[in-house]
Scaffold this motif. Structure first.
Motif, PDB file in Angstrom:
ATOM      1  N   PHE A 326     -20.743 -62.405   7.747  1.00 24.28           N
ATOM      2  CA  PHE A 326     -21.855 -63.180   8.301  1.00 24.28           C
ATOM      3  C   PHE A 326     -21.405 -63.792   9.628  1.00 24.28           C
ATOM      4  O   PHE A 326     -20.916 -64.918   9.688  1.00 24.28           O
ATOM      5  N   ASP A 327     -21.581 -63.022  10.697  1.00 24.33           N
ATOM      6  CA  ASP A 327     -21.033 -63.410  11.995  1.00 24.33           C
ATOM      7  C   ASP A 327     -22.091 -63.500  13.096  1.00 24.33           C
ATOM      8  O   ASP A 327     -21.774 -63.642  14.266  1.00 24.33           O
ATOM      9  N   GLY A 328     -23.368 -63.386  12.722  1.00 24.46           N
ATOM     10  CA  GLY A 328     -24.427 -63.482  13.714  1.00 24.46           C
ATOM     11  C   GLY A 328     -24.674 -62.205  14.488  1.00 24.46           C
ATOM     12  O   GLY A 328     -25.451 -62.216  15.445  1.00 24.46           O
ATOM     13  N   VAL A 329     -24.043 -61.106  14.088  1.00 29.37           N
ATOM     14  CA  VAL A 329     -24.169 -59.876  14.861  1.00 29.37           C
ATOM     15  C   VAL A 329     -25.193 -58.921  14.256  1.00 29.37           C
ATOM     16  O   VAL A 329     -26.219 -58.608  14.874  1.00 29.37           O
ATOM     17  N   ARG A 330     -24.972 -58.477  13.039  1.00 24.34           N
ATOM     18  CA  ARG A 330     -25.825 -57.420  12.486  1.00 24.34           C
ATOM     19  C   ARG A 330     -27.055 -57.971  11.766  1.00 24.34           C
ATOM     20  O   ARG A 330     -28.139 -57.421  11.871  1.00 24.34           O
ATOM     21  N   TYR A 331     -26.887 -59.037  10.983  1.00 29.51           N
ATOM     22  CA  TYR A 331     -28.033 -59.616  10.267  1.00 29.51           C
ATOM     23  C   TYR A 331     -27.682 -61.045   9.886  1.00 29.51           C
ATOM     24  O   TYR A 331     -26.547 -61.483  10.013  1.00 29.51           O
ATOM     25  N   GLY A 332     -28.683 -61.770   9.421  1.00 31.20           N
ATOM     26  CA  GLY A 332     -28.474 -63.169   9.082  1.00 31.20           C
ATOM     27  C   GLY A 332     -28.678 -64.080  10.285  1.00 31.20           C
ATOM     28  O   GLY A 332     -29.123 -63.663  11.360  1.00 31.20           O
ATOM     29  N   TYR A 333     -28.354 -65.345  10.104  1.00 30.28           N
ATOM     30  CA  TYR A 333     -28.573 -66.351  11.145  1.00 30.28           C
ATOM     31  C   TYR A 333     -27.752 -66.042  12.392  1.00 30.28           C
ATOM     32  O   TYR A 333     -26.585 -65.651  12.321  1.00 30.28           O
ATOM     33  N   ARG A 334     -28.366 -66.232  13.546  1.00 28.91           N
ATOM     34  CA  ARG A 334     -27.697 -66.050  14.842  1.00 28.91           C
ATOM     35  C   ARG A 334     -28.011 -67.265  15.699  1.00 28.91           C
ATOM     36  O   ARG A 334     -29.184 -67.634  15.861  1.00 28.91           O
ATOM     37  N   CYS A 335     -26.997 -67.899  16.231  1.00 30.15           N
ATOM     38  CA  CYS A 335     -27.208 -69.086  17.058  1.00 30.15           C
ATOM     39  C   CYS A 335     -27.982 -68.717  18.331  1.00 30.15           C
ATOM     40  O   CYS A 335     -28.004 -67.561  18.750  1.00 30.15           O
ATOM     41  N   GLU A 336     -28.601 -69.704  18.934  1.00 33.32           N
ATOM     42  CA  GLU A 336     -29.377 -69.465  20.148  1.00 33.32           C
ATOM     43  C   GLU A 336     -28.485 -69.530  21.392  1.00 33.32           C
ATOM     44  O   GLU A 336     -27.599 -70.371  21.507  1.00 33.32           O
ATOM     45  N   ASN A 337     -28.737 -68.605  22.287  1.00 31.40           N
ATOM     46  CA  ASN A 337     -28.109 -68.592  23.616  1.00 31.40           C
ATOM     47  C   ASN A 337     -26.590 -68.740  23.602  1.00 31.40           C
ATOM     48  O   ASN A 337     -26.022 -69.641  24.255  1.00 31.40           O
ATOM     49  N   PRO A 338     -25.868 -67.874  22.873  1.00 26.76           N
ATOM     50  CA  PRO A 338     -24.407 -67.952  22.912  1.00 26.76           C
ATOM     51  C   PRO A 338     -23.894 -67.606  24.309  1.00 26.76           C
ATOM     52  O   PRO A 338     -24.431 -66.725  24.986  1.00 26.76           O
ATOM     53  N   VAL A 339     -22.840 -68.290  24.723  1.00 26.92           N
ATOM     54  CA  VAL A 339     -22.314 -68.042  26.067  1.00 26.92           C
ATOM     55  C   VAL A 339     -21.381 -66.833  26.098  1.00 26.92           C
ATOM     56  O   VAL A 339     -21.223 -66.180  27.130  1.00 26.92           O
ATOM     57  N   ASP A 340     -20.747 -66.538  24.958  1.00 23.56           N
ATOM     58  CA  ASP A 340     -19.893 -65.356  24.857  1.00 23.56           C
ATOM     59  C   ASP A 340     -19.740 -65.012  23.379  1.00 23.56           C
ATOM     60  O   ASP A 340     -20.316 -65.681  22.497  1.00 23.56           O
ATOM     61  N   THR A 342     -17.167 -65.279  21.308  1.00 22.85           N
ATOM     62  CA  THR A 342     -16.512 -66.325  20.516  1.00 22.85           C
ATOM     63  C   THR A 342     -17.487 -67.438  20.182  1.00 22.85           C
ATOM     64  O   THR A 342     -17.532 -67.938  19.047  1.00 22.85           O
ATOM     65  N   ASP A 343     -18.298 -67.833  21.154  1.00 24.23           N
ATOM     66  CA  ASP A 343     -19.315 -68.865  20.922  1.00 24.23           C
ATOM     67  C   ASP A 343     -20.335 -68.398  19.891  1.00 24.23           C
ATOM     68  O   ASP A 343     -20.773 -69.180  19.038  1.00 24.23           O
ATOM     69  N   LEU A 344     -20.702 -67.110  19.945  1.00 20.75           N
ATOM     70  CA  LEU A 344     -21.636 -66.543  18.963  1.00 20.75           C
ATOM     71  C   LEU A 344     -21.075 -66.685  17.554  1.00 20.75           C
ATOM     72  O   LEU A 344     -21.769 -67.149  16.638  1.00 20.75           O
ATOM     73  N   TYR A 345     -19.817 -66.289  17.368  1.00 16.80           N
ATOM     74  CA  TYR A 345     -19.190 -66.378  16.048  1.00 16.80           C
ATOM     75  C   TYR A 345     -19.119 -67.826  15.559  1.00 16.80           C
ATOM     76  O   TYR A 345     -19.541 -68.159  14.454  1.00 16.80           O
ATOM     77  N   LYS A 346     -18.569 -68.693  16.411  1.00 14.37           N
ATOM     78  CA  LYS A 346     -18.330 -70.078  16.010  1.00 14.37           C
ATOM     79  C   LYS A 346     -19.623 -70.798  15.653  1.00 14.37           C
ATOM     80  O   LYS A 346     -19.741 -71.416  14.598  1.00 14.37           O
ATOM     81  N   ARG A 347     -20.606 -70.710  16.537  1.00 19.57           N
ATOM     82  CA  ARG A 347     -21.838 -71.474  16.313  1.00 19.57           C
ATOM     83  C   ARG A 347     -22.707 -70.863  15.217  1.00 19.57           C
ATOM     84  O   ARG A 347     -23.328 -71.591  14.444  1.00 19.57           O
ATOM     85  N   SER A 348     -22.756 -69.548  15.135  1.00 28.41           N
ATOM     86  CA  SER A 348     -23.549 -68.918  14.071  1.00 28.41           C
ATOM     87  C   SER A 348     -23.006 -69.328  12.703  1.00 28.41           C
ATOM     88  O   SER A 348     -23.782 -69.644  11.784  1.00 28.41           O
ATOM     89  N   ARG A 349     -21.702 -69.350  12.563  1.00 30.07           N
ATOM     90  CA  ARG A 349     -21.104 -69.686  11.270  1.00 30.07           C
ATOM     91  C   ARG A 349     -21.125 -71.183  10.984  1.00 30.07           C
ATOM     92  O   ARG A 349     -21.416 -71.601   9.857  1.00 30.07           O
ATOM     93  N   SER A 350     -20.867 -71.998  11.986  1.00 31.56           N
ATOM     94  CA  SER A 350     -20.876 -73.443  11.746  1.00 31.56           C
ATOM     95  C   SER A 350     -22.290 -73.969  11.534  1.00 31.56           C
ATOM     96  O   SER A 350     -22.500 -74.922  10.776  1.00 31.56           O
TER      97      SER A 350
END
Length: 492
Positions: A326-340, A342-350
C-alpha cells in the motif's frame, strides 16, 4: 412475519424450503432492521440492498426450480476484509476507502455457490489490528449488550451484527483471537479453524502465517452450517490444506461429552488481570460439562509467559511485509500533489494508515531489520515452535483444553488502554494462532454488569467437528446462547 430474525439457521432453511417465507421477504426483513437499528450499533461499513435483493430473487427462483441448496436464500454478513467483486472492500482503513475489488475472495465465492445472500460488509479494526473495533476509519462499532462498550475486535462488526440480529450469521477472521474475543464480548459462538482449513485467497492479509477465516453465529449449530460452506482446499491459496472436510452439521452429536478429557491449564487461571466474574462463569461452565460426563484434568502449559512477546514480534513483522504494497502507486489511498516519489510514499502511508497500524508496521520493520532480525524475529520463531510443542504434549493426555476467551468482559468505548494493556488482553487467544490450532468460543453467562462471558475450548489439529459437537451438546443443556440484548429484541 416480524420475528424472522429470531430463527436459527436450521429454522430459516426449513422455512425457506417449506415456502413459509421467501428469501426476498427474509432479506427485506434484515435490511429493514439494519436501516432501523444499525445507526446505533455501526456494525456495517457497507450495506448492499440492491445486490442482496437480486441475490434473494435468484435464490427464490432456484428454489422454485428444485435446485436449491440447504442454505440457498439465507442472508450473511461478510467481514470487510474479504474481497467482494463490485463492492467496496476497505479492511476498515482510509487506505482502501476507494477500493472496489475486481474479484471475490474464495470464502465469498463459496457463499455465492451455496446461495447465501450478502447483506453487506461488516466493520472491523483497521487491517484487523486491534481488539476493540475502535481503530476503524469508519468509526467505532458498539456492543449491542451495552452501546457504550466495545464489541471486541477485530471482527467486532461481524459480532455486533449477529448479536443485534442484523444478520443470522457472519464471516470473521482470527489472527490472534479476532473471532473468539468479539464472540465472547457479544455473547456469541465463534470458531477459529485449524490454520489451512479455510482459504485465505482474497482475504486481505495481516499476518499470513496466523490469519484464518471462520464463522460467527449464535450457536454451534449455526456455525456448523457456515463452516460447511467455508471449509475446504483451495488451489489458489498455497497455505490451504488438502484435508478431508467433515459435514459439520451431521457431526454435531458425533463427540460424546461423557468421558471427554478437558485439560485445565493451571497457568491460565492464575493470570494477573483475570476478572473474578469471568473466572467464576468459566468454572461454572466447566462444572456443567463435568456433570454431563466430562473429566477435568489439570495440565501444565509452561510457555504461557512467552505468548504475548512472541506474537507481538511475529505478527507485526508479517504485517510490515504485507502492508508494504500500500504505497499510493497502484491502488488504494494516494496523497494529493506529491512533490516526488519519496513524498508520495511517506504521505500516502502516513495519511492512509491509522496509529495502531503504523505502530505495528514500525515494530515489525524494526524486528526484521538487519541488525535485529536474528535477535528478535528468528528467536520468536523458535519460541513459537516451543509453544506448539507445549500444546502437543498436553494433547497426549487430554482431548480439548479449556480457558477463558478473554480475561475481562467488554471494555468501555474510549477506555484508552495503553497498547501494552490491550495486547495483554490477548493472552488466552494468541497462542492458538501461533500453534495453528482450532478453538471455539461459547457464551457461558454474564458478569455483574450483564456483559457476556465466553468459554474457550482449544482442540488438536483438524478437530473442528469435535469442538462444534462439544459446544452444541453444552448448548442443548444450557440457554446462554439464546439470550438476546435489548436492542436485538426491537422489531423492524
Amino acid at each position: 412475519m416480524t420475528d424472522l430474525h429470531r430463527l436459527s439457521i436450521r429454522e430459516l432453511s426449513e422455512g425457506l424450503a417449506g415456502s413459509k417465507f421467501s428469501s426476498r421477504e427474509l432479506t427485506e426483513h434484515y435490511l429493514k432492521r439494519i436501516e432501523k437499528i444499525d445507526a446505533q450499533v455501526q456494525s456495517y461499513v457497507t450495506v448492499t440492498p440492491e445486490q442482496a435483493l437480486a441475490q434473494a430473487d435468484a435464490a427464490d427462483a432456484l428454489r422454485k426450480s428444485g435446485m436449491a441448496n440447504v442454505l440457498t436464500g439465507v442472508p450473511v454478513a461478510h467481514k470487510d476484509i474479504f474481497c467482494t467483486q463490485g463492492i467496496k472492500t476497505t479492511a476498515g482503513s482510509k487506505m482502501l476507502d476507494n477500493f472496489i475489488s475486481p474479484y471475490d475472495a474464495t470464502v465469498v465465492a463459496k457463499g455465492k455457490v451455496a446461495g447465501l445472500v450478502t447483506l453487506g460488509k461488516a466493520n472491523m479494526d483497521e487491517f484487523a489490528m486491534g481488539s476493540t473495533s475502535e481503530s476503524s476509519y469508519f468509526g467505532a462499532t458498539r456492543n449491542p449488550w451495552a452501546l457504550d462498550h466495545v464489541p471486541g475486535g477485530s471482527s467486532g462488526g461481524s459480532a455486533a451484527a449477529v448479536a443485534a440480529d442484523l444478520a443470522p450469521f457472519a464471516t470473521g477472521t482470527d489472527t490472534g483471537g479476532s473471532i473468539r474475543q468479539p464472540a465472547s464480548f457479544c455473547g456469541l459462538t465463534g470458531l477459529k479453524p485449524t490454520y489451512g482449513r479455510v482459504s485465505r485467497f482474497g482475504m486481505i492479509a495481516y499476518a499470513s502465517s496466523l490469519d484464518q477465516g471462520g464463522p460467527m453465529a449464535r450457536s454451534a449449530e449455526d456455525c456448523a452450517y457456515l463452516m460447511n460452506v467455508m471449509a475446504g482446499h483451495d488451489a489458489k491459496d498455497s497455505t490451504s490444506m488438502d484435508q478431508d472436510v467433515d459435514d459439520y452439521v451431521a457431526n454435531l452429536n458425533g463427540t460424546s461429552v461423557k468421558g471427554l478429557r478437558i485439560g485445565i491449564p493451571k497457568q491460565y487461571f492464575n493470570v494477573a488481570g483475570l476478572d473474578a466474574d469471568v473466572k467464576a462463569r468459566v468454572e461454572e461452565s466447566l462444572k456443567k460439562l463435568e456433570e454431563m460426563g466430562a473429566t477435568l484434568v489439570e495440565i501444565d502449559l509452561n510457555m504461557t509467559d512467552a505468548y504475548v512477546p512472541t506474537y507481538y514480534l511475529i505478527a507485526p513483522a508479517e504485517a510490515s511485509s504485507n502492508l508494504q504494497r500500500f504505497d499510493g502507486v497502484r491502488y488504494g489511498y494516494r496523497c494529493e500533489n506529491p512533490v516526488d516519489l519519496t513524498d508520495l510514499y511517506k504521505r500516502s502511508r502516513s495519511e492512509g494508515f491509522g496509529p495502531e497500524v503504523q505502530r505495528r508496521i514500525l515494530i515489525g520493520t524494526y524486528a526484521l531489520s538487519a541488525g535485529y532480525y536474528d535477535a528478535y524475529y528468528v528467536k520468536a520463531q523458535k519460541v513459537r515452535r516451543l509453544i506448539q510443542q507445549d500444546f502437543l504434549k498436553a494433547f497426549e493426555s487430554v482431548d480439548v483444553i479449556a480457558a477463558p476467551s478473554a480475561p475481562t468482559t467488554a471494555y468501555r468505548i474510549g477506555a484508552n488502554l495503553t497498547p501494552v494493556e490491550m495486547y495483554l488482553g490477548d493472552i488466552y487467544t494468541i497462542a492458538v494462532n501461533l500453534a495453528g490450532l482450532p478453538a471455539i468460543n461459547a457464551p457461558v453467562g454474564f458478569d455483574k454488569d450483564n456483559l457476556p462471558v465466553g468459554l474457550q475450548l482449544i482442540g488438536n489439529y483438524w478437530s473442528e467437528s469435535q469442538l462444534l459437537s462439544v459446544v452444541h451438546q453444552y448448548q442443548q443443556a444450557t440457554d446462554w446462547h439464546t439470550k438476546r440484548a435489548a436492542i436485538a429484541e426491537e422489531n423492524a
